[in-house]
Design a protein around this motif. Structure first.
Motif, PDB file in Angstrom:
ATOM      1  N   UNK A  21       0.822  -1.212   0.000  1.00  0.00           N
ATOM      2  CA  UNK A  21       0.000   0.000   0.000  1.00  0.00           C
ATOM      3  C   UNK A  21       0.858   1.264   0.000  1.00  0.00           C
ATOM      4  N   UNK A  22       0.193   2.396  -0.191  1.00  0.00           N
ATOM      5  CA  UNK A  22       0.859   3.680  -0.028  1.00  0.00           C
ATOM      6  C   UNK A  22       1.061   3.929   1.462  1.00  0.00           C
ATOM      7  N   UNK A  23       1.626   5.071   1.798  1.00  0.00           N
ATOM      8  CA  UNK A  23       1.853   5.431   3.200  1.00  0.00           C
ATOM      9  C   UNK A  23       0.544   5.596   3.971  1.00  0.00           C
ATOM     10  N   UNK A  24      -0.585   5.634   3.262  1.00  0.00           N
ATOM     11  CA  UNK A  24      -1.883   5.793   3.910  1.00  0.00           C
ATOM     12  C   UNK A  24      -2.771   4.565   3.759  1.00  0.00           C
ATOM     13  N   UNK A  25      -2.189   3.456   3.261  1.00  0.00           N
ATOM     14  CA  UNK A  25      -2.927   2.203   3.164  1.00  0.00           C
ATOM     15  C   UNK A  25      -3.676   1.987   1.870  1.00  0.00           C
ATOM     16  N   UNK A  26      -3.671   2.966   0.992  1.00  0.00           N
ATOM     17  CA  UNK A  26      -4.429   2.829  -0.252  1.00  0.00           C
ATOM     18  C   UNK A  26      -3.590   2.152  -1.345  1.00  0.00           C
ATOM     19  N   UNK A  27      -4.232   1.911  -2.454  1.00  0.00           N
ATOM     20  CA  UNK A  27      -3.601   1.240  -3.591  1.00  0.00           C
ATOM     21  C   UNK A  27      -2.541   2.128  -4.221  1.00  0.00           C
ATOM     22  N   UNK A  28      -1.361   1.554  -4.457  1.00  0.00           N
ATOM     23  CA  UNK A  28      -0.280   2.288  -5.127  1.00  0.00           C
ATOM     24  C   UNK A  28      -0.572   2.394  -6.616  1.00  0.00           C
ATOM     25  N   UNK A  29      -0.148   3.496  -7.212  1.00  0.00           N
ATOM     26  CA  UNK A  29      -0.251   3.633  -8.667  1.00  0.00           C
ATOM     27  C   UNK A  29       0.695   2.612  -9.288  1.00  0.00           C
ATOM     28  N   UNK A  30       0.299   1.956 -10.375  1.00  0.00           N
ATOM     29  CA  UNK A  30       1.160   0.940 -10.993  1.00  0.00           C
ATOM     30  C   UNK A  30       2.567   1.436 -11.315  1.00  0.00           C
ATOM     31  N   UNK A  31       2.692   2.652 -11.827  1.00  0.00           N
ATOM     32  CA  UNK A  31       4.020   3.177 -12.154  1.00  0.00           C
ATOM     33  C   UNK A  31       4.870   3.373 -10.906  1.00  0.00           C
ATOM     34  N   UNK A  32       4.245   3.817  -9.826  1.00  0.00           N
ATOM     35  CA  UNK A  32       4.967   4.008  -8.575  1.00  0.00           C
ATOM     36  C   UNK A  32       5.464   2.675  -8.046  1.00  0.00           C
ATOM     37  N   UNK A  33       4.589   1.688  -8.029  1.00  0.00           N
ATOM     38  CA  UNK A  33       4.987   0.380  -7.532  1.00  0.00           C
ATOM     39  C   UNK A  33       6.095  -0.208  -8.406  1.00  0.00           C
ATOM     40  N   UNK A  34       5.981  -0.077  -9.702  1.00  0.00           N
ATOM     41  CA  UNK A  34       6.989  -0.600 -10.619  1.00  0.00           C
ATOM     42  C   UNK A  34       8.344   0.052 -10.354  1.00  0.00           C
TER      43      UNK A  34
END
Length: 127
Positions: A21-34
């Motif tokens: 997750x992001x720093x707030x628990x939500x779904x990461x953007x695909x590009x960010x995760x990649x």
């Protein structure tokens, strides 16, 4: 798993049960995760890998170990087995040889096919 992030985010944290997750628990953007994924891959000496390459590697390994195509298709979440076959079909060509050997074994009682012997040219025709 993400206790430190949860504590830092406080009430801003939203639990979604995500692995990354992001720093707030939500779904990461695909590009960010990649991008985040490629950092440890480079540090490990693997080069610039993306998560999708792990998916392909996993599918290739499953097929190399003899996992049936329809099972690989289900694991990958493909809408149909034809998608899996189109992408990975070149990896299952050895199955044709295995299938031929299996049917030969079944029909010939586990014996190898016998190659006909050629009689010497000067042998008498008995037949």
């Amino acid at each position: 798993m993400h206790n430190a992030e949860r504590l830092r985010a406080g009430e801003s944290w939203t639990e979604h049960g995500l692995i990354f997750p992001t720093a707030f628990g939500s779904l990461s953007a695909p590009d960010t995760f990649s991008h985040l994924f490629s950092r440890p891959a480079r540090k490990a000496g693997l080069g610039h890998w993306h998560p999708h390459e792990l998916r392909h590697s996993g599918a290739s390994l499953m097929l190399a170990q003899g996992t049936p195509l329809h099972v690989v298709s289900e694991v990958l979440g493909h809408a149909s087995i034809s998608i899996t076959k189109d992408v990975y079909g070149h990896l299952v060509k050895g199955e044709k040889h295995a299938a031929t050997a299996a049917i030969s074994g079944a029909l010939l009682g586990g014996q190898r096919p016998v190659t006909p012997k050629v009689a010497p040219e000067d042998a008498e025709d008995t037949g």
